[in-house]
Each structure stands twice: as C-alpha cells, then as structure tokens.
Scaffold this motif. Structure first.
Motif, PDB file in Angstrom:
ATOM      1  N   TYR A  46      30.507  -8.592 -26.017  1.00 17.48           N
ATOM      2  CA  TYR A  46      30.036  -9.725 -25.224  1.00 17.48           C
ATOM      3  C   TYR A  46      29.403 -10.764 -26.121  1.00 17.48           C
ATOM      4  CZ  TYR A  46      31.083  -6.885 -21.238  1.00 17.48           C
ATOM      5  OH  TYR A  46      31.758  -6.126 -20.321  1.00 17.48           O
ATOM      6  N   ARG A  47      29.707 -12.022 -25.832  1.00 13.19           N
ATOM      7  CA  ARG A  47      29.135 -13.164 -26.541  1.00 13.19           C
ATOM      8  C   ARG A  47      28.252 -13.941 -25.565  1.00 13.19           C
ATOM      9  NH1 ARG A  47      34.835 -15.447 -28.624  1.00 13.19           N
ATOM     10  NH2 ARG A  47      35.316 -13.873 -30.195  1.00 13.19           N
ATOM     11  N   PRO A  48      27.026 -13.487 -25.359  1.00 10.19           N
ATOM     12  CA  PRO A  48      26.145 -14.259 -24.470  1.00 10.19           C
ATOM     13  C   PRO A  48      25.696 -15.525 -25.188  1.00 10.19           C
ATOM     14  CG  PRO A  48      24.966 -12.401 -25.399  1.00 10.19           C
ATOM     15  CD  PRO A  48      26.388 -12.285 -25.869  1.00 10.19           C
ATOM     16  N   PHE A  49      25.767 -16.618 -24.507  1.00  2.00           N
ATOM     17  CA  PHE A  49      25.325 -17.872 -25.109  1.00  2.00           C
ATOM     18  C   PHE A  49      23.827 -18.020 -24.871  1.00  2.00           C
ATOM     19  CE2 PHE A  49      29.608 -18.072 -26.043  1.00  2.00           C
ATOM     20  CZ  PHE A  49      29.807 -19.055 -26.986  1.00  2.00           C
ATOM     21  N   SER A  50      23.301 -19.171 -24.647  1.00  5.80           N
ATOM     22  CA  SER A  50      21.840 -19.375 -24.593  1.00  5.80           C
ATOM     23  C   SER A  50      21.270 -18.869 -23.278  1.00  5.80           C
ATOM     24  CB  SER A  50      21.510 -20.851 -24.817  1.00  5.80           C
ATOM     25  OG  SER A  50      21.902 -21.233 -26.112  1.00  5.80           O
ATOM     26  N   GLY A  51      21.003 -17.584 -23.232  1.00  7.19           N
ATOM     27  CA  GLY A  51      20.476 -16.958 -22.028  1.00  7.19           C
ATOM     28  C   GLY A  51      19.024 -17.324 -21.780  1.00  7.19           C
ATOM     29  N   ILE A  91      22.671 -20.079 -19.819  1.00  9.48           N
ATOM     30  CA  ILE A  91      23.163 -19.188 -18.763  1.00  9.48           C
ATOM     31  C   ILE A  91      22.039 -18.231 -18.370  1.00  9.48           C
ATOM     32  CG2 ILE A  91      24.202 -17.659 -20.512  1.00  9.48           C
ATOM     33  CD1 ILE A  91      26.317 -16.927 -18.327  1.00  9.48           C
ATOM     34  N   HIS A  92      21.839 -18.081 -17.086  1.00 11.45           N
ATOM     35  CA  HIS A  92      20.781 -17.210 -16.579  1.00 11.45           C
ATOM     36  C   HIS A  92      21.148 -15.745 -16.837  1.00 11.45           C
ATOM     37  CE1 HIS A  92      18.064 -15.201 -13.761  1.00 11.45           C
ATOM     38  NE2 HIS A  92      17.298 -16.261 -13.946  1.00 11.45           N
ATOM     39  N   ILE A  93      20.150 -14.928 -17.109  1.00 11.36           N
ATOM     40  CA  ILE A  93      20.370 -13.513 -17.400  1.00 11.36           C
ATOM     41  C   ILE A  93      21.099 -12.804 -16.255  1.00 11.36           C
ATOM     42  CG2 ILE A  93      18.072 -12.813 -16.596  1.00 11.36           C
ATOM     43  CD1 ILE A  93      20.113 -11.263 -19.502  1.00 11.36           C
ATOM     44  N   ASP A  94      20.841 -13.201 -15.016  1.00 11.07           N
ATOM     45  CA  ASP A  94      21.549 -12.584 -13.882  1.00 11.07           C
ATOM     46  C   ASP A  94      23.053 -12.837 -13.962  1.00 11.07           C
ATOM     47  OD1 ASP A  94      19.143 -11.638 -12.912  1.00 11.07           O
ATOM     48  OD2 ASP A  94      18.973 -13.149 -11.321  1.00 11.07           O
ATOM     49  N   ASP A  95      23.439 -14.033 -14.431  1.00 14.05           N
ATOM     50  CA  ASP A  95      24.855 -14.334 -14.598  1.00 14.05           C
ATOM     51  C   ASP A  95      25.459 -13.548 -15.756  1.00 14.05           C
ATOM     52  OD1 ASP A  95      25.155 -16.113 -12.420  1.00 14.05           O
ATOM     53  OD2 ASP A  95      24.239 -17.718 -13.587  1.00 14.05           O
ATOM     54  N   CYS A  96      24.677 -13.330 -16.815  1.00 10.78           N
ATOM     55  CA  CYS A  96      25.148 -12.480 -17.925  1.00 10.78           C
ATOM     56  C   CYS A  96      25.411 -11.065 -17.429  1.00 10.78           C
ATOM     57  CB  CYS A  96      24.122 -12.448 -19.051  1.00 10.78           C
ATOM     58  SG  CYS A  96      24.055 -13.944 -20.038  1.00 10.78           S
TER      59      CYS A  96
END
Length: 186
Positions: A46-51, A91-96
């Motif tokens: 996974y590549r989470p962006f600016s959470g 991006i919100h942590i819930d969306d991650c």
C-alpha cells in the motif's frame, strides 16, 4: 502529473527515488514481488499518501496547519512551512482503512495500490480554506526558511475505484470535524 500504480515497475529503469524514504518503499515493493514470483507468498503493498486523522502528531502538515489557523484567528497573515506551493494528496485514515479492506483479498502478487484521493492541495490553499472556516481571510505566506520536502505528492485512485473502494471524506468536510474545531483538543 499524478502517480499511477503502473508508472513504477521493476522491469525497466525506474529512475532514482528522491530520498531514503523513497528507497525504503521501493525496496518493500520489490521484495514483495520477488517473494510472490519465487515462493508464491501472497501480499499487497500500500502507498498511503498524506494521511490525516484524529490525534495525529503536530509535526504533520494537516494538524499543524489547522492548529495554526485556529491559533491565529483574525490575523492578517497566516504562515505555512516551506514555500507554501508544495502540494499533497490528503486522505483521511478512515479512507485508507477502507481501501485496504476493499483490496486486501483481491491482490496477491505484491503489486502496489495507491491510497489517495487524486486531488492536489497546496499548503497555501489548505491554510486559506482552514482560515475561512475559522471566520477570517488572511494572506497566506510560505516560510522559506522552513523545510518544503517534495513539491508534489499525489496519485490516482484508479485501482481503488476498479476494486470497489471510494473516498468518503473531503478536505472541507474533514476541516469541519469536531476533533479539529473543539477547543482544548491536542
């Protein structure tokens, strides 16, 4: 240009990551792919962006800018770190978490999935939005003596849509969250 999942591959020259953090991520993706090809080990990268999310440390842009906007209500100038034009894909942590849940049983070969909104937001625009929601409209200036880091960090969410996940939180909605505007919160 937004980053697509397939823009980074190990079959050709991928160029040089800009920092050791980039190398660490690429190494993880490379090893995951290799483990699948050689040993059948199932995984997804996974590549989470600016959470962002509740109780996030103030060293991150999202809570830092929000708290600065709250602390300077009515000011004529609001400062942000770096030159201010650097952009992030918040991006919100819930969306991650939703993205991980939606894809974890669908990808097995070590491939990567961007956890992102696909929307660039500059620190200046973010600070203006936060200040406006606090009831004032300051000029927003970058502090060039402070770190800028990379200028752009955003990606497409093409894979997420294809795999059934969708973004629920928007930046404006997040800025109105009780954990942002409640006095006395960390």
């Amino acid at each position: 240009m937004l980053l697509h999942e397939d823009m980074i591959g190990f079959d050709e020259d991928i160029g040089m990551p800009d920092m050791s953090y980039g190398w660490a991520k690429l190494t993880c993706e490379y090893l995951a792919r290799l483990a699948y090809e050689k040993h059948g080990l199932k995984s997804v990268c996974y590549r989470p962006f600016s959470g962002y999310g509740e109780d996030q440390d103030d060293s991150y842009p999202f809570p830092s800018i929000c708290k600065r906007a709250l602390a300077n209500q009515g000011a004529k100038v609001l400062d942000v770190w770096g030159i201010g034009t650097q952009m992030r894909d918040f991006i919100h942590i819930d969306d991650c978490v939703a993205g991980v849940i939606a894809t974890m049983d669908k990808i097995h070969d070590g491939n990567a999935v961007n956890l992102s909104t696909g929307i660039y937001t500059s620190f200046i625009k973010f600070a203006r939005t936060a200040a406006k929601l606090c009831g004032y409209s300051p000029e927003v200036h970058g502090m060039s003596d402070q770190p800028t880091a990379c200028m752009r960090a955003a990606a497409t969410h093409r894979s997420k849509w294809r795999l059934g996940s969708s973004i629920k939180s928007t930046l404006r909605l997040a800025l109105n969250a009780p954990w942002i505007i409640t006095p006395g919160r960390r």
